[in-house]
Design an enzyme around this catalytic site. Structure first.
Site, PDB file in Angstrom:
ATOM      1  N   ARG A 109      -0.914  15.993  -2.571  1.00 16.20           N
ATOM      2  CA  ARG A 109      -2.227  15.366  -2.680  1.00 16.20           C
ATOM      3  C   ARG A 109      -3.117  16.602  -3.103  1.00 16.20           C
ATOM      4  O   ARG A 109      -3.169  17.408  -2.027  1.00 16.20           O
ATOM      5  CB  ARG A 109      -2.572  14.535  -1.905  1.00 16.20           C
TER       6      ARG A 109
ATOM      7  N   ASP B 157      -1.148  -0.984   5.965  1.00  8.69           N
ATOM      8  CA  ASP B 157      -1.427  -0.526   7.447  1.00  8.69           C
ATOM      9  C   ASP B 157      -2.958  -0.368   7.669  1.00  8.69           C
ATOM     10  O   ASP B 157      -3.090   0.029   8.658  1.00  8.69           O
ATOM     11  CB  ASP B 157      -0.663   0.888   7.514  1.00  8.69           C
TER      12      ASP B 157
ATOM     13  N   ASP C  64       0.973  -1.192   0.001  1.00  9.50           N
ATOM     14  CA  ASP C  64      -0.049   0.032   0.182  1.00  9.50           C
ATOM     15  C   ASP C  64       0.847   1.056   0.053  1.00  9.50           C
ATOM     16  O   ASP C  64       2.173   1.191   0.108  1.00  9.50           O
ATOM     17  CB  ASP C  64      -0.890  -0.092   1.290  1.00  9.50           C
TER      18      ASP C  64
END
Length: 1008
Positions: free
Chosen positions: A457, A653, A268
């Site tokens: 982001r 996670d 991830d």
């Protein structure tokens, strides 16, 4: 079935299906009459009375133990067995005892954990008073009071909360003898019985004798080895994270050696490669870019409600906010209103409970710039705008989902103005803008490209003023769609589309999710070890690419980076058809990278181009799959497992990584910001991604090396032991007579060779951890399984066959027609048995010494101690005293003292040992000189080096300037929109709500 039994006259009591339950709040006597289950937790398996019978029953259900019980039964038949019963009983009892002890220890731990949970205290309302009670004594119908951060150990129905809106915040993240011994075979049967029956009995006799090929001690030794290597992971201080007080943990003991064979890593991104701690860094408002124009932090002391932890470095933005710029204020007003964050006040401090760190960062940014989100109800949102309390009427929440990729709210200001605020992925927002925003969109796009080069982001922000009549008509259609029983989601999306158009662009925000320490270096080391890394993320393609460059997955020096971002099967087939021609074979020239979006992984498309994607991806050193759902993550892992005979590892996670972690051969959980779901589903866990290189390159490689050495040596010593029996059969007429003393057969695997091989398997290492990091290429043999392949097993058989020939025929030739120093004959069965078994033990011990790379005091003690124990036991068992006490069990009276005092016996031992190890030494010498392996080369450098290499220098991630547009990584889960607007949690008016426990202060929230 019940009717059939009834017809036969048998009464059958049908189990009544429970349709309803009766209970009264705070009335134990009434509730106990229904005999409801108690609240005690029990995870333990045994008690004092059931432990022994249940555990033995479970153990004898295992095939290995049942097999040895079957052998024991055969040994009890005199016509079959030439071995005494104790040769199997003693090892079996030891194995059962060790397993009993292990299971007892585990169950005691479970009992302690149960007691710890059951004895936690909670306040219970009993007879009108709050009393401290254990959770195990809580009954159905009891009313309990919970404080903040307390554990919840029962299913509860919320009656009231100290929060004004009755809200609570639940955290769900937690294996001289002159008398020959007669063969124990019935001679009457041998003389006159049927030949076929005799052959049948002889067959089973040899089944008993040759069972040492795979002895019962093998299973125990493997479990001890795995357990020891698991403890090394748990005890490794270099994998301990001080800041979070989190050690590495091996949650299973059966996969250590597979850690040294990993070929594919599926990871991830958010929270795994990055910290998942978002910071508001940049923003574009009305065509102007703000952020990072000064090294000096902005002083927010003018705002009493500002978060002291918030940092920003552009003083111009504060000045514009204070000056009253309508565009800038509208920007931060949108951030303060358009979200599903829940506020929480503790000791006069304001905290936000956000579904994702992104939302928390944006609302905190608005808070510091003067637009403070204070509270909410299902109908209102309260802000403090530049020091002025303001309440907005919340009319609708158009919540986020994975298809919409945006979120909107419709609010009415105190002045009565209707406004729709919308935030979402820039490409999605751009499609819904009014044409008047075209110029502003061009400027904002340039800023987005700049932010993309920094790996930020991003999020686009827009708004729209609504007409009252238009909104009322839309509200009716929205109500019809929201109450529809069929296709509700699709109808709502259509209604949302109607109103989310002709938006006016405000600007864009950019938050940073910093990489964890050591991520680029770790990925570089793993790539050098020829481990292929696939990142599976929900981020958009552009953001994922930039993170790929930042963490060294994608590099400018790569020969080519393939981009698969088409939206149709035909286009993807065309693209992949072109690219697959570039890399047609597994052995490619240079390194390649692949970036593929989630649309290319849709099931229907995968069915068409699965092989092309797979072939292309498996030839690439790094693969990034962006915009993938949790289900798609698991499907990608399953795809590689399906087509590749390679060991896979998945690391994540969060809860959205659980399916991926469970699908891979090995799952690794990171205890981060997203709870403990990933850790609880994993095989290994730690706090930081950088520990993965130590887990694989050090612990994994050592575990694989140790397990392979253990198996090679174990099979060598047991095949050699067994083959000697086979050669002896030509001299005893295959009568199933044993060549060794029965006690030597019993203790060979149990005592004489057990500890040395365990010491080798637990402590051995070819090079230390520093050299393992210096040369990651040492990891490659494990991926190819070179140390215990079919060829390696064949070599073990040949080596054992040769050694057994030497160990049988050299002592036989030396003993034949040989006399002692005093002229007496020495050629008897017992003397030969003693000589053969002594030669065997010394030869396999020397062989183990040759196989040991890393000598410790424990290894020395185990090796020399085992040899000493052998001679001590031999002289004791062959003594006159033991013969006089147990005549039938110890017939080798005086054999040791009368044989081992002869020089020719020791010369024979020396000669057989030299002949056994000579081919091994010669082979290793020639291969090191002519065809050295990577291990040979590195070990040669280690011997030449004067000191261990220094730790690898820490590398900082490089910023990459890109012209690609960035994207925002939304959460895959829906927001709290339905909860916020439903009002289900507000059962009674706030002002008239009486306190449940008026005499005691309560905290604002409850967590579990």
């Amino acid at each position: 079935m019940g009717s059939l039994l009834s017809a036969c006259g048998i009464n059958v009591k049908k189990k009544k299906v429970e349709e309803e339950r009766h209970l009264r709040a705070n009335d134990r006597e009434f509730n106990l009459s229904f005999k409801y289950a108690n609240n005690a937790i029990k995870t333990s398996k045994y008690n004092v009375f059931t432990f022994l019978p249940l555990n033995l029953f479970e153990q004898f259900q295992r095939l290995a133990n049942a097999y040895f019980v079957f052998l024991l039964i055969l040994q009890l038949i005199p016509q079959i067995s030439s071995l005494s019963w104790f040769t199997t009983v003693v090892p079996l009892l030891l194995v059962l005892s060790i397993t009993l002890a292990k299971d007892l220890s585990d169950d005691i731990t479970r009992h302690k954990n149960d007691n710890h949970v059951n004895n936690r205290k909670v306040e219970v309302l009993i007879n009108g008073e709050l009393k401290s009670e254990k959770w195990m004594n809580v009954q159905v119908g009891d009313i309990v009071k919970l404080e903040n951060n307390e554990f919840v150990t029962a299913d509860l129905l919320l009656l009231s909360s100290s929060e004004p809106l009755n809200l609570i915040y639940i955290e769900t993240a937690e294996l001289d003898g002159l008398v020959s011994k007669p063969v124990n075979v019935n001679m009457n049967l041998a003389d006159g019985a049927n030949a076929s029956l005799s052959a049948f009995l002889t067959f089973w006799s040899y089944v008993i004798i040759l069972n040492t090929v795979v002895p019962i001690s093998l299973y125990v030794s493997v479990e001890i080895l795995r357990l020891g290597n698991s403890y090394f992971i748990d005890w490794d201080r270099k994998m301990y994270h001080v800041k979070s007080d989190t050690p590495a943990q091996a949650r299973t003991t059966t996969l250590n050696e597979e850690l040294g064979q990993i070929k594919y890593i599926f990871s991830d991104k958010t929270g795994t490669l990055t910290q998942n701690i978002m910071t508001f860094n940049r923003c574009s408002i009305n065509g102007k870019s703000y952020g990072k124009s000064s090294k000096k932090k902005v002083d927010f002391s003018w705002n009493p409600l500002a978060d002291p932890k918030f940092c920003f470095h552009d003083h111009k933005l504060v000045e514009v906010v204070k000056s009253g710029s309508p565009e800038v204020q509208a920007f931060f007003r949108l951030l303060a209103l358009c979200h599903t964050v829940m506020p929480e006040e503790k000791t006069e401090e304001l905290f936000y409970q956000a579904q994702s760190p992104d939302e928390g960062a944006l609302v905190t940014a608005a808070r510091n710039f003067g637009f403070v989100f204070r509270s909410r109800t299902p109908e209102t949102i309260s802000l403090v705008e530049m020091g002025v309390p303001t309440t907005y009427e919340l009319l609708a929440v158009l919540d986020f989902n994975n298809v919409r990729k945006r979120m909107s709210v419709i609010v009415r200001s105190p002045e009565g103005k209707l406004t729709l605020f919308c935030k979402g992925a820039d490409t999605i927002i751009y499609e819904r803008l009014h044409p008047s925003s075209s110029k502003l969109m061009e400027v904002t796009t340039e800023h987005l490209n700049e932010y993309a080069g920094e790996g930020l982001r991003t999020l686009a922000l827009a708004y729209k003023d609504l007409d009252e009549d238009e909104f009322e008509k839309w509200k009716e259609r929205h109500h019809e769609a929201s109450t529809s029983l069929e296709d509700r989601e699709a109808k709502l999306d259509t209604i949302y589309e109607e109103i989310e158009k002709d938006l006016l662009l405000l600007g864009a925000s950019a938050v940073e999710d910093k990489l964890q320490d050591g991520v680029p270096q770790t990925i570089e080391q793993l790539a050098k070890a020829d481990i292929k890394i696939w990142v599976l993320t929900g981020d958009k393609q552009e953001t994922a690419e930039n993170i790929g460059y930042s963490c060294n997955m994608l590099r400018e020096e790569m020969k080519e980076i393939f981009i698969v971002a088409a939206n149709t099967a035909e286009e993807k087939s065309r693209l992949l058809g072109k690219k697959s021609q570039v890399v047609e074979d597994e052995k490619v020239d240079g390194e390649y990278g692949l970036v593929i979006n989630g649309h290319s992984l849709v099931r229907e498309i995968v069915l068409l181009i699965e092989n092309r994607i797979y072939l292309t991806a498996c030839m690439c050193q790094a693969v990034i799959c962006c915009r993938v759902t949790p289900l798609q993550k698991a499907q990608v892992v399953e795809l590689v497992k399906k087509h590749k005979k390679a060991v896979t590892l998945a690391i994540g996670d969060g809860a959205n990584d659980v399916s991926m972690i469970k699908t891979a051969h090995i799952g690794v959980g990171i205890s981060g910001q997203e709870g403990m779901q990933a850790v609880l589903s994993s095989d290994f866990s730690f706090a930081q991604f950088r520990y993965l290189q130590r887990l694989l390159l050090v612990h994994g490689r050592w575990s694989y090396l140790r397990m392979c050495k253990f198996l090679r040596y174990f099979f060598y010593k047991n095949f050699t032991f067994t083959f000697v029996h086979f050669w002896y059969g030509f001299f005893c007429g295959f009568s199933a007579q044993t060549v060794y003393d029965e006690w030597f057969i019993t203790l060979y695997n149990l005592v004489y060779t057990a500890l040395p091989v365990i010491g080798l398997s637990i402590f051995d290492q070819d090079v230390n951890d520093r050299w393992s990091f210096q040369y990651p290429q040492l990891y490659a043999p494990g991926q190819l399984n070179q140390y215990f392949s079919k060829m390696a097993f064949a070599r073990i058989l040949l080596h054992s066959c040769y050694s057994s020939l030497v160990l049988f025929f050299i002592p036989w030739a030396a003993m034949c027609d040989t006399v002692r120093d005093d002229g007496k004959d020495i050629a008897d069965y017992q003397s030969f048995a003693l000589l053969a078994q002594t030669c065997l033990l010394i030869a396999v011990s020397v062989q183990m010494g040759l196989d040991t790379y890393y000598w410790t005091a424990v290894n020395q003690f185990f090796l020399w101690g085992s040899l000493s124990v052998y001679f001590a036991v031999t002289f004791t068992m062959y003594s006159n005293g033991m013969y006089l006490i147990f005549t039938s069990s110890f017939p080798f009276i005086g054999t040791a003292r009368n044989s081992l005092n002869q020089p020719n016996v020791w010369l024979t031992i020396f000669l057989t040992t030299i002949l056994c190890i000579l081919p091994v030494v010669a082979k290793r010498f020639l291969f090191i000189q002519l065809k050295p392996t990577i291990n040979d080369k590195v070990r040669h450098k280690v011997r030449q080096a004067k000191a261990v290499p220094p730790p690898l220098p820490r590398k900082f991630p490089r910023r990459r300037i890109s012209t690609r547009r960035s994207g925002y990584a939304f959460s895959h889960a829906r927001g709290y929109g339905d909860l916020v607007t439903s009002g289900r949690f507000l059962r009674i008016p706030v002002k008239s709500r009486p306190a449940l426990f008026p005499h005691t202060d309560t905290c604002e929230s409850v967590r579990s």
